[in-house]
Design a protein around this motif. Structure first.
Motif, mmCIF file in Angstrom:
data_model
loop_
_atom_site.group_PDB
_atom_site.id
_atom_site.type_symbol
_atom_site.label_atom_id
_atom_site.label_comp_id
_atom_site.label_asym_id
_atom_site.label_seq_id
_atom_site.Cartn_x
_atom_site.Cartn_y
_atom_site.Cartn_z
ATOM 1 N N ASP A 195 -49.682 49.325 -0.341
ATOM 2 C CA ASP A 195 -49.263 48.600 0.866
ATOM 3 C C ASP A 195 -48.022 49.267 1.448
ATOM 4 O O ASP A 195 -46.919 49.045 0.979
ATOM 5 N N GLU A 196 -48.221 50.088 2.446
ATOM 6 C CA GLU A 196 -47.155 50.857 3.097
ATOM 7 C C GLU A 196 -46.300 51.627 2.071
ATOM 8 O O GLU A 196 -45.095 51.454 2.002
ATOM 9 N N THR A 208 -51.869 43.166 4.860
ATOM 10 C CA THR A 208 -51.473 42.797 3.495
ATOM 11 C C THR A 208 -52.360 41.667 2.974
ATOM 12 O O THR A 208 -52.821 41.706 1.827
#
Ligand SMILES: Nc1ncnc2c1ncn2[C@@H]1O[C@H](COP(=O)(O)OP(=O)(O)OP(=O)(O)O)[C@@H](O)[C@H]1O
Ligand SMILES: [Mg+2]
Length: 254
Positions: free
Chosen positions: A173-174, A41
């Motif tokens: 992000d995910e 991240t």
């Protein structure tokens, strides 16, 4: 093109990014993997300027990111869409209002300004928002409040919102961490379709290795702030992929 040169970031003395060197070509799709806390991240947030490196250089489309220049960052963020694990939508607003808020741009936590009246936006903006909802297969839910949508539908709204910015780059992000396998597959397919059809660079942090193996040609693997693999997915076998995670657990236990 996105370029990292010797990028270093510390938190409390710990190197969270430890000498990152990286080139991502315009229009590429890459997966970033690595154990929890490895810096994924942090890495992607240096690209849109929400994390400021302690040293090194990040450049986007030929421009060195000037982290102290607010105007530069504003312009940079207009061109970079973000997709999050928890969607970061305004739950009480409609799908359409959420998508429209994308042209206000520059979301960090997704709670950026939302004008409650659709009337604020131009006809062209509203048409584009509807077109994008159609593109993600959600035209029929345009006026539905987001808190009534399923997780997969929420992520589609978030993707449409990011596209509303007309970005050059999508940072995800995910994006499928909170979705079931079938929905996850559809969301990844949608992101890759956007990458291919709209030539938008896609950088996707993922934990699900099978998804990475099946969909991404290039993997960047992080461990403790260092890139431990950057190359073709096809050059790694399953055991080597798993080792990227196992090794860190062994290190942690030691
Ligand atoms: N703002 C911050 N202040 C202090 N420490 C931070 C901050 N942001 C991240 N860290 C620390 O930096 C390390 C890397 O964090 P990061 O969020 O980049 O990891 P990650 O690889 O995305 O992990 P995950 O898979 O759990 O999301 C972690 O140890 C984290 O606690
Ligand atoms: Mg993370």
């Amino acid at each position: 093109m996105i370029v990292f040169k010797n990028v270093l970031k510390r938190y409390g003395g710990i190197k969270v990014l430890d000498g990152i060197n990286l080139n991502i070509q315009t229009g590429e799709a890459v997966a970033i993997i690595g154990p929890s806390g490895s810096g994924k991240t942090t890495l992607i947030r240096t690209i849109n300027g929400f994390v400021v490196p302690d040293s090194g250089v990040v450049s986007v489309n030929g421009d060195v990111v000037d982290y102290s220049n607010k105007k530069f960052l504003r312009n940079l963020r207009k061109k970079i869409g973000m997709i999050y694990q928890l969607f970061n939508l305004v739950e009480r607003a409609s799908a359409l209002e959420n998508v429209l808020s994308g042209c206000l741009g520059r979301h960090d936590n997704g709670m950026g300004l939302l004008f409650s009246t659709i009337g604020f936006f131009s006809k062209e903006e509203k048409e584009l928002a509807m077109e994008l909802l159609r593109f993600v297969g959600l035209e029929h839910k345009a006026f539905e409040r987001v808190d009534r949508l399923s997780g997969g539908e929420k992520q589609r709204v978030a993707i449409a919102r990011a596209l509303m910015q007309k970005p050059d780059i999508l940072l995800a992000d995910e994006p499928i961490a909170n979705l079931d396998p079938k929905t996850s597959k559809k969301i990844i397919e949608l992101l890759l379709r956007i990458n291919e059809e709209k030539k938008i660079t896609l950088i996707c942090v993922l934990h699900h290795l099978e998804t990475v193996e099946n969909n991404f040609k290039r993997i960047i693997a992080l461990n403790r702030g260092k890139i431990i693999y950057d190359g073709f997915t096809s050059s790694l076998n399953r055991a080597e992929l798993l080792a990227i995670y196992e090794e860190s657990e062994l290190c942690e236990a030691a």
